[in-house]
Design an enzyme around this catalytic site. Structure first.
Site, PDB file in Angstrom:
ATOM      1  N   LYS A 193      12.981  -1.229   1.575  1.00 21.10           N
ATOM      2  CA  LYS A 193      11.728  -1.984   1.617  1.00 21.10           C
ATOM      3  C   LYS A 193      11.264  -2.188   3.060  1.00 21.10           C
ATOM      4  O   LYS A 193      12.029  -2.018   4.006  1.00 21.10           O
ATOM      5  CB  LYS A 193      11.907  -3.336   0.923  1.00 21.10           C
ATOM      6  CG  LYS A 193      12.193  -3.243  -0.576  1.00 21.10           C
ATOM      7  CD  LYS A 193      11.037  -2.625  -1.323  1.00 21.10           C
ATOM      8  CE  LYS A 193      11.125  -2.832  -2.830  1.00 21.10           C
ATOM      9  NZ  LYS A 193      12.209  -2.142  -3.489  1.00 21.10           N
ATOM     10  N   ASN A 194      10.011  -2.602   3.227  1.00 22.88           N
ATOM     11  CA  ASN A 194       9.474  -2.838   4.582  1.00 22.88           C
ATOM     12  C   ASN A 194      10.317  -3.851   5.337  1.00 22.88           C
ATOM     13  O   ASN A 194      10.474  -3.764   6.555  1.00 22.88           O
ATOM     14  CB  ASN A 194       8.027  -3.321   4.498  1.00 22.88           C
ATOM     15  CG  ASN A 194       7.088  -2.264   3.954  1.00 22.88           C
ATOM     16  OD1 ASN A 194       7.455  -1.479   3.083  1.00 22.88           O
ATOM     17  ND2 ASN A 194       5.869  -2.228   4.460  1.00 22.88           N
TER      18      ASN A 194
END
Length: 395
Positions: free
Chosen positions: A186-187
């Site tokens: 994920k970011n």
């Protein structure tokens, strides 16, 4: 040239010094569960998002399940959501005994189409769960208006969208409750599994805190009192050792879960949170480069609404010849990913819901044509130019 879909090793190298230092401090302290790093991370997330409460949990799926449970959603209830998303979105609804009701998506943003929601609302509908897919915010004004009209909860599945903004407001702070994932890709990702629930409702936060730790202890008691309309003053005790012996945890008030973010993950996430906006800006820079350089090709590039800030968890292209182009890119050393090959309404596990082919034409259309190319922050200009040149050479 070999280019992975995401390069976590390269990201680690950029934070190695601080991350290693923090992890070693935790190991030497032997304080691994519900400690100071967790408290500080929750505080920092609230400050970053502009939210009142954050409750860290074991993963994004647990966040969704606990959020649903905290809202009292269960057997016989229905929750409206998107069929074009990762399975956990619908799985969490099923896990609490409710029924996922799928609404087709917009073909440009890939998000749930608010114009198609009202026709799916019944007397059993309790909530709408929009997904900010790939980092692009859903149409929250329309969704919130529908929810208000019918007295429904809104649960934001923001697992792919931390840092994204809708009309200047961070996603995760618009609905009644929101969920984030910190899966490594994920970011904002940890070194394992992790998740978080965010809400501006203090009572919901209390219930979520209780549910993440077996419905026990002071949080369990507070939640029990809330759910049973019991007015009781309780004094905070911050001296309790959550790691070795907490006598309160042997007093249980709700049926909950064992879903905690550990100290090591919290410490790593605290380091990465400081870099999140910069990383998201780099993702946006890569996306802009792709959009500008692939606009006159056969590929349909990613679309971004004017009033949102898309954070490009994935950069998605569309092609009528997806299998051929993916194979071509692989031969040239460029990794890709197909998100999502089977929309949720057609998954085998949901055969009993009665959906059939062409019930969700947009989701099905996208499932046959979309694929992701590298957009991770550490991608170099040389690498992204190579990706564009290879795509342009595809015949």
């Amino acid at each position: 040239m070999k280019i992975p879909l995401i390069d976590l090793k390269k990201q680690y190298e950029t934070i190695k010094s601080d991350a290693d230092k923090n992890v070693l401090e935790i190991l030497s302290s032997a304080n691994y569960i519900m400690g100071e790093n967790l408290k500080q991370f929750e505080k920092e997330i609230c400050e970053y998002l502009g939210a009142r409460n954050s409750i860290s949990v074991g993963n994004g799926t647990d966040a969704l399940v606990i959020a649903l449970k905290a809202l009292g959603i269960g057997q016989g209830d229905e929750v409206i959501t998107s069929p074009f998303t990762f399975f956990a979105t619908a799985e969490s609804i099923s896990a609490v005994g409710a029924k996922p009701v799928f609404v087709d998506v917009r073909v440009d943003t890939f998000n749930i189409d608010p114009n198609k929601i009202e026709e799916k609302i019944t007397s059993k509908t309790k909530a709408i769960m929009p997904v900010h897919i790939f980092g692009q915010p859903a149409d929250m004004d329309e969704i919130m208006d529908i929810a208000k009209k019918y007295g429904l909860y809104v649960i934001e599945d923001a697992c792919q969208a931390i840092g994204a903004e809708y009309k200047g407001k961070k996603v995760g702070t618009i609905g009644d409750i929101a969920c984030f994932s910190f899966f490594p890709t994920k970011n904002l990702g940890c070194a394992g599994d992790g998740g978080m629930i965010v809400t501006n409702n203090d009572d919901l936060a209390t219930i979520c805190k209780a549910l993440r730790t077996h419905g026990s202890g002071a949080d369990g008691r507070k939640a029990y009192n809330l759910l049973n309309n019991i007015d009781e003053n309780m004094e905070e005790n911050n001296s309790i050792d959550n790691m070795v012996y907490n006598p309160l945890k042997y007093y249980n008030y709700l049926i909950g879960y064992n879903s905690r973010l550990d100290e090591i993950q919290a410490a790593i996430l605290r380091v990465k949170l400081k870099e999140l906006d910069r990383w998201n800006d780099l993702r946006r820079e890569h996306a802009k480069f792709y959009n500008e350089n692939l606009k006159d090709t056969e590929f349909i590039t990613s679309f971004e609404e004017k009033h949102v800030k898309h954070v490009y968890h994935m950069y998605i292209l569309q092609s009528e010849r997806r299998a051929d182009v993916v194979s071509y890119l692989k031969d040239k050393g460029i990794a890709t990913g197909i998100y999502y090959p089977v929309p949720l309404h057609l998954q085998k596990v949901y055969k009993g819901l009665g959906y059939k082919l062409r019930d969700m034409p947009n989701a099905e259309y996208l499932s046959e044509r979309t694929f992701a190319i590298p957009v991770y922050p550490e991608l170099s200009k040389e690498q992204r130019k190579y990706i564009v040149d290879v795509l342009k050479s595809f015949k």
